[in-house]
Design a protein around this motif. Structure first.
Motif, mmCIF file in Angstrom:
data_model
loop_
_atom_site.group_PDB
_atom_site.id
_atom_site.type_symbol
_atom_site.label_atom_id
_atom_site.label_comp_id
_atom_site.label_asym_id
_atom_site.label_seq_id
_atom_site.Cartn_x
_atom_site.Cartn_y
_atom_site.Cartn_z
ATOM 1 N N SER A 45 0.839 -1.203 0.000
ATOM 2 C CA SER A 45 0.000 0.000 0.000
ATOM 3 C C SER A 45 0.876 1.257 0.000
ATOM 4 O O SER A 45 0.484 2.297 -0.539
ATOM 5 C CB SER A 45 -0.957 -0.023 1.186
ATOM 6 O OG SER A 45 -0.254 0.102 2.398
ATOM 7 N N ALA A 46 2.057 1.176 0.598
ATOM 8 C CA ALA A 46 2.946 2.342 0.598
ATOM 9 C C ALA A 46 3.400 2.667 -0.827
ATOM 10 O O ALA A 46 3.484 3.841 -1.206
ATOM 11 C CB ALA A 46 4.164 2.080 1.487
ATOM 12 N N ALA A 47 3.653 1.615 -1.627
ATOM 13 C CA ALA A 47 4.057 1.850 -3.016
ATOM 14 C C ALA A 47 2.909 2.489 -3.804
ATOM 15 O O ALA A 47 3.131 3.384 -4.628
ATOM 16 C CB ALA A 47 4.482 0.535 -3.655
ATOM 17 N N ALA A 97 0.621 4.406 -2.513
ATOM 18 C CA ALA A 97 0.533 5.792 -2.031
ATOM 19 C C ALA A 97 1.557 6.667 -2.748
ATOM 20 O O ALA A 97 1.245 7.779 -3.198
ATOM 21 C CB ALA A 97 0.778 5.834 -0.525
ATOM 22 N N VAL A 146 -0.690 10.175 2.769
ATOM 23 C CA VAL A 146 -0.936 10.896 1.515
ATOM 24 C C VAL A 146 -1.440 12.335 1.664
ATOM 25 O O VAL A 146 -0.928 13.231 0.995
ATOM 26 C CB VAL A 146 -1.884 10.115 0.553
ATOM 27 C CG1 VAL A 146 -1.175 8.929 -0.063
ATOM 28 C CG2 VAL A 146 -3.152 9.682 1.248
ATOM 29 N N GLY A 202 5.883 -2.194 4.388
ATOM 30 C CA GLY A 202 5.265 -1.602 3.207
ATOM 31 C C GLY A 202 3.902 -1.006 3.481
ATOM 32 O O GLY A 202 3.110 -0.790 2.568
ATOM 33 N N MET A 257 3.567 1.926 5.192
ATOM 34 C CA MET A 257 3.717 3.374 5.415
ATOM 35 C C MET A 257 4.801 3.895 4.476
ATOM 36 O O MET A 257 5.805 3.204 4.242
ATOM 37 C CB MET A 257 4.119 3.607 6.882
ATOM 38 C CG MET A 257 4.282 5.056 7.272
ATOM 39 S SD MET A 257 4.789 5.255 9.002
ATOM 40 C CE MET A 257 3.204 5.456 9.810
ATOM 41 N N LEU A 258 4.590 5.097 3.952
ATOM 42 C CA LEU A 258 5.603 5.719 3.092
ATOM 43 C C LEU A 258 6.924 5.828 3.862
ATOM 44 O O LEU A 258 6.927 6.189 5.032
ATOM 45 C CB LEU A 258 5.148 7.125 2.693
ATOM 46 C CG LEU A 258 3.994 7.236 1.690
ATOM 47 C CD1 LEU A 258 3.419 8.651 1.702
ATOM 48 C CD2 LEU A 258 4.455 6.871 0.289
#
Lengths: 83, 271
Positions: A14-16, A18, B147, B190, B192-193
């Motif tokens: 999910s981070a990718a 985002a 985001v 993966g 969190m940014l």
């Protein structure tokens, strides 16, 4: 989780997702930001003039300003209805 | 010459006031005369985070309106002799912050010998926020790895680059990225940014990464800037950030997941 990861191959995290969404959105917003303040007003006025003569949808008129060297190009795209 | 450091983010709730309090306290600890100003007129909270809420008599707006002198409105911190606080007004209209009035107060603070003026910007892009941005020499962009926060930070960068005083005079505001509420374990999974992702997207130099930490709530509960808590990861991370701001080169800490022992994993301990 790590075990599932082994079998499912390279599933996008999910981070990718985002990061990808943000990169697209922000590059679009930066383009608009660098334009002069009058651009939205100009677009609205041009749309009003075009509409006086042809029935076009709001989203069928696009206007953008590109800079190339020391010249600026104002590009206007109007998609006219078929008839 | 005082240096004006504006702490900003666009989005609310990302840690601007916590960061303003920490940065101001850190600069004062480093021996610099520092004042921290709350620009959030009508919704002041810096006084509470700094633990001086019962000592506010006059505020920023009453100084601009000429109802009080700056000396009357400045609150001297009881822990750090180099640090003063200027609270925001709780009642008056936010339009009370005029460019002329704010400029005069900032000039006067510089004349009084303050080296750093830390401006705690409100969320949003209305008057208080644009005023805090307008006068900035340095901007600390507080961003959560999430985001909407990243998008709003980019919007604020756009305003800094086009509408700030420095930009209008052909110069540039020094931009620093401060990532807060960072959870290294979730980044590794993966979910969190990562700090690299956020830096890539915003293209601003990273000044610090503050880990998600229980100590931040504890600090605000008790009205002590978290940077003064030597036992807290978040406090140490803020100390590093301030040192980097002052030109020191320090490695990033608390950016990899903590190794959990078998017991704490079974018992569900840890942060």
């Amino acid at each position: 989780m790590a075990l599932f990861g082994l079998f499912s191959g390279k599933k996008k995290t999910s981070a990718a997702a985002a990061k990808e969404r943000l990169q697209i959105l922000i590059s679009h917003e930066r383009q608009n930001r660098n334009g002069p303040d009058f651009l939205p007003d100009l677009q609205r006025d041009i749309l009003a003039v075009v509409k006086k003569y042809v029935a076009v949808r709001d989203d069928h008129v696009s206007i953008r300003l590109d800079r190339a060297g020391d010249a600026s190009v104002l590009e206007l795209n109007v998609t006219l209805p078929e008839n | 010459m005082a240096t004006i450091v504006t702490v900003t983010s666009g989005k609310g709730g990302v840690g601007k006031t916590t960061s303003s309090a920490a940065i101001a306290a850190g600069l004062a600890q480093a021996g610099h005369r520092t004042v921290v100003i709350d620009f959030d007129v009508g919704l002041r909270n810096l006084d509470l985070i700094m633990g001086v809420e019962r000592r506010v008599v006059f505020d920023f707006v009453s100084v601009i309106a000429g109802e009080a002198t700056l000396n009357q409105a400045l609150i001297q911190d009881k822990r750090l002799e180099n640090l003063s606080i200027l609270a925001a007004s709780q009642t008056k209209d936010k339009d009370a912050l005029t460019e002329e009035g704010v400029g005069q107060v900032l000039d006067q603070l510089a004349e009084m010998g303050f080296e750093y003026i830390v401006c705690d910007s409100p969320a949003g892009i209305e008057r208080g926020a644009t005023m805090a941005l307008h006068f900035a020499d340095h901007a600390v962009i507080v961003t959560n790895p999430e985001v909407s926060s990243v998008r709003d930070s980019d919007r604020i960068l756009g305003i800094l680059q086009s509408k700030s005083k420095r930009a209008k005079e052909g110069g540039k505001v020094h931009e620093h990225l401060l990532i807060t509420r960072y959870d290294p374990a979730r980044v590794e999974n993966g979910e969190m940014l990562s700090k690299e992702d956020v830096c890539d997207i915003l293209a601003v130099k990273l000044i610090g990464v503050i880990p998600e930490s229980k100590s931040v709530l504890k600090a605000s509960n008790t009205g002590v800037p978290v940077i003064l808590d030597d036992d807290a990861d978040a406090g140490l991370a803020y100390s590093d950030a301030v040192a980097r701001f002052l030109g020191e080169d320090r490695p990033m800490r608390f950016v990899t997941p903590k190794k959990q022992g078998l017991f704490s994993r079974i018992l569900g301990g840890g942060d």
